[in-house]
Design an enzyme around this catalytic site. Structure first.
Site, PDB file in Angstrom:
ATOM      1  N   HIS A  56      -4.959  10.900   5.863  1.00 36.92           N
ATOM      2  CA  HIS A  56      -6.441  10.480   5.813  1.00 36.92           C
ATOM      3  C   HIS A  56      -6.907   9.661   6.970  1.00 36.92           C
ATOM      4  O   HIS A  56      -6.080   9.267   7.502  1.00 36.92           O
ATOM      5  CB  HIS A  56      -7.144  10.259   4.259  1.00 36.92           C
ATOM      6  CG  HIS A  56      -6.097   8.913   3.943  1.00 36.92           C
ATOM      7  ND1 HIS A  56      -5.258   8.810   3.638  1.00 36.92           N
ATOM      8  CD2 HIS A  56      -6.955   7.797   3.615  1.00 36.92           C
ATOM      9  CE1 HIS A  56      -4.711   7.728   3.204  1.00 36.92           C
ATOM     10  NE2 HIS A  56      -5.863   7.152   3.124  1.00 36.92           N
ATOM     11  N   HIS A  58      -8.245   6.597   6.848  1.00 39.50           N
ATOM     12  CA  HIS A  58      -8.290   5.130   6.607  1.00 39.50           C
ATOM     13  C   HIS A  58      -7.435   4.390   7.415  1.00 39.50           C
ATOM     14  O   HIS A  58      -6.476   4.787   8.179  1.00 39.50           O
ATOM     15  CB  HIS A  58      -7.841   4.806   5.076  1.00 39.50           C
ATOM     16  CG  HIS A  58      -8.888   4.842   4.108  1.00 39.50           C
ATOM     17  ND1 HIS A  58      -8.479   5.011   2.755  1.00 39.50           N
ATOM     18  CD2 HIS A  58     -10.174   5.023   4.123  1.00 39.50           C
ATOM     19  CE1 HIS A  58      -9.548   5.115   2.150  1.00 39.50           C
ATOM     20  NE2 HIS A  58     -10.756   5.354   3.151  1.00 39.50           N
ATOM     21  N   ASP A  60      -5.480   1.862   7.546  1.00 36.92           N
ATOM     22  CA  ASP A  60      -4.027   1.855   7.406  1.00 36.92           C
ATOM     23  C   ASP A  60      -3.363   2.964   7.504  1.00 36.92           C
ATOM     24  O   ASP A  60      -2.127   3.174   6.970  1.00 36.92           O
ATOM     25  CB  ASP A  60      -3.972   0.791   6.254  1.00 36.92           C
ATOM     26  CG  ASP A  60      -4.324   1.498   4.964  1.00 36.92           C
ATOM     27  OD1 ASP A  60      -5.112   2.272   4.871  1.00 36.92           O
ATOM     28  OD2 ASP A  60      -3.586   1.369   3.676  1.00 36.92           O
ATOM     29  N   HIS A  61      -3.862   4.083   7.754  1.00 37.63           N
ATOM     30  CA  HIS A  61      -3.141   5.268   7.785  1.00 37.63           C
ATOM     31  C   HIS A  61      -3.385   6.110   9.069  1.00 37.63           C
ATOM     32  O   HIS A  61      -2.448   6.832   9.665  1.00 37.63           O
ATOM     33  CB  HIS A  61      -3.627   6.375   6.618  1.00 37.63           C
ATOM     34  CG  HIS A  61      -3.238   5.803   5.343  1.00 37.63           C
ATOM     35  ND1 HIS A  61      -2.023   6.401   4.719  1.00 37.63           N
ATOM     36  CD2 HIS A  61      -3.578   4.674   4.560  1.00 37.63           C
ATOM     37  CE1 HIS A  61      -1.900   5.689   3.563  1.00 37.63           C
ATOM     38  NE2 HIS A  61      -2.860   4.963   3.432  1.00 37.63           N
ATOM     39  N   HIS A 114      -9.411  10.342  -3.070  1.00 32.49           N
ATOM     40  CA  HIS A 114      -9.357   9.231  -2.334  1.00 32.49           C
ATOM     41  C   HIS A 114     -10.266   9.156  -1.204  1.00 32.49           C
ATOM     42  O   HIS A 114     -11.077   8.191  -1.119  1.00 32.49           O
ATOM     43  CB  HIS A 114      -7.884   8.864  -1.795  1.00 32.49           C
ATOM     44  CG  HIS A 114      -7.782   7.496  -1.236  1.00 32.49           C
ATOM     45  ND1 HIS A 114      -7.949   6.374  -2.107  1.00 32.49           N
ATOM     46  CD2 HIS A 114      -7.447   7.266   0.081  1.00 32.49           C
ATOM     47  CE1 HIS A 114      -7.715   5.312  -1.355  1.00 32.49           C
ATOM     48  NE2 HIS A 114      -7.322   5.584  -0.175  1.00 32.49           N
ATOM     49  N   ASP A 133      -2.151   8.299  -0.057  1.00 35.91           N
ATOM     50  CA  ASP A 133      -2.778   7.571  -1.189  1.00 35.91           C
ATOM     51  C   ASP A 133      -3.390   8.457  -2.289  1.00 35.91           C
ATOM     52  O   ASP A 133      -4.070   7.919  -2.968  1.00 35.91           O
ATOM     53  CB  ASP A 133      -3.994   6.722  -0.723  1.00 35.91           C
ATOM     54  CG  ASP A 133      -3.407   5.618   0.127  1.00 35.91           C
ATOM     55  OD1 ASP A 133      -2.222   5.317   0.348  1.00 35.91           O
ATOM     56  OD2 ASP A 133      -4.195   4.892   0.814  1.00 35.91           O
ATOM     57  N   HIS A 171       2.161   3.106  -0.418  1.00 31.25           N
ATOM     58  CA  HIS A 171       2.160   1.679  -0.678  1.00 31.25           C
ATOM     59  C   HIS A 171       3.105   1.457  -1.784  1.00 31.25           C
ATOM     60  O   HIS A 171       3.527   2.259  -2.805  1.00 31.25           O
ATOM     61  CB  HIS A 171       0.813   1.458  -1.255  1.00 31.25           C
ATOM     62  CG  HIS A 171      -0.110   1.432  -0.088  1.00 31.25           C
ATOM     63  ND1 HIS A 171      -0.661   0.551   0.808  1.00 31.25           N
ATOM     64  CD2 HIS A 171      -1.207   2.504   0.260  1.00 31.25           C
ATOM     65  CE1 HIS A 171      -1.472   0.909   1.503  1.00 31.25           C
ATOM     66  NE2 HIS A 171      -1.835   2.296   1.081  1.00 31.25           N
TER      67      HIS A 171
END
Length: 249
Positions: A56, A58, A60-61, A114, A133, A171
């Site tokens: 996805h 985001h 941090d991805h 998400h 996530d 995570h």
């Protein structure tokens, strides 16, 4: 067909994953939370990166995509939404597509909720899933963009994978998830698992990966209809998700 997964911690609580198709030696990274860490780990294991598999958009991805492409020339594969933080994927994929890494075939699964376009990658030959996530050990992702109906459908799609599927989530949230789970579910199997999780974290051990079977047995988000009988399943899920969103324990 077999794959080797190299897992490592990065950022504050993310995991990075490098995946190698053992037959050909071709390698991929699943998401790019920390470009420097990923490049360092690639050098450590001596793998040449062929693909970036984004789940996805985001940061941090997918935030490390540009730096990793610049360093390795890897091809970016992912949902269209990844273009929101920079370069669009070289190959845009969605539910039902197949991504080949050498002789390994990853099925692309819709796991939106998400984020709207979130996807997961499932290697059916090896029973391995990279879920970003969407599903966590004893948890699930917050609904930043999707609806409870969408997220519940995504979780059921994952729950329908074989019970022995190894699940790599992104995570280390498991101890926090366990504290919440114990607040809404008194199942003995959950209590035993939570005790193991707390002990493992005290020893500094990882709690990822997990398995589909273990999550079906103990994860309160997958068990939501049992915790709130008599209401539609997605509404039961929504109630558990809302409780987690406000949980202070």
């Amino acid at each position: 067909m077999t794959i080797t997964v190299h897992q490592f911690p990065c950022l504050s609580d993310n995991y990075g994953f490098l995946v190698r198709d053992d037959a050909t030696g071709l390698a991929a990274c699943v998401d790019t939370p920390d470009a420097a860490a990923i490049l360092r780990e690639l050098d450590k294991v001596g793998w040449k990166l062929d693909l970036i598999l984004n789940t996805h958009w985001h940061p941090d991805h997918a935030g490390g995509n540009a730096d990793i492409v610049a360093a390795t020339g890897a091809t970016v594969v992912g949902p269209k939404e990844v273009e929101r933080i920079g370069k669009a994927p070289d190959r845009e994929v969605a539910h039902g597509d197949v991504v080949k890494l050498g002789e390994t075939a990853f099925q692309v699964l819709d796991s939106g909720g998400h984020t709207l376009g979130h996807i997961a990658y499932f290697d059916s030959a090896d029973h391995v899933a990279f879920v970003g996530d969407t599903l966590f050990a004893l948890g699930c992702g917050r609904l930043f963009e999707g609806t409870p109906q969408q997220m519940w459908a995504s979780l059921q799609r994952l729950a329908n994978l074989p019970d022995d599927t190894t699940v790599y989530c992104a995570h280390e949230y498991t101890a926090s998830n366990a504290r919440f789970a114990l607040s809404v579910d008194d199942d003995p199997a959950l209590k035993a698992r939570a005790a193991e999780i707390f002990a493992a974290r005290e020893r500094g051990e990882w709690t990822v990966p997990t398995t589909i079977g273990l999550e079906k047995a103990t994860n309160p988000f997958l068990r939501a209809p049992l915790l709130r009988p008599g209401v539609p399943e997605h509404e039961a899920f929504a109630a558990v998700r809302a409780a987690k969103d406000s949980f202070k324990g």
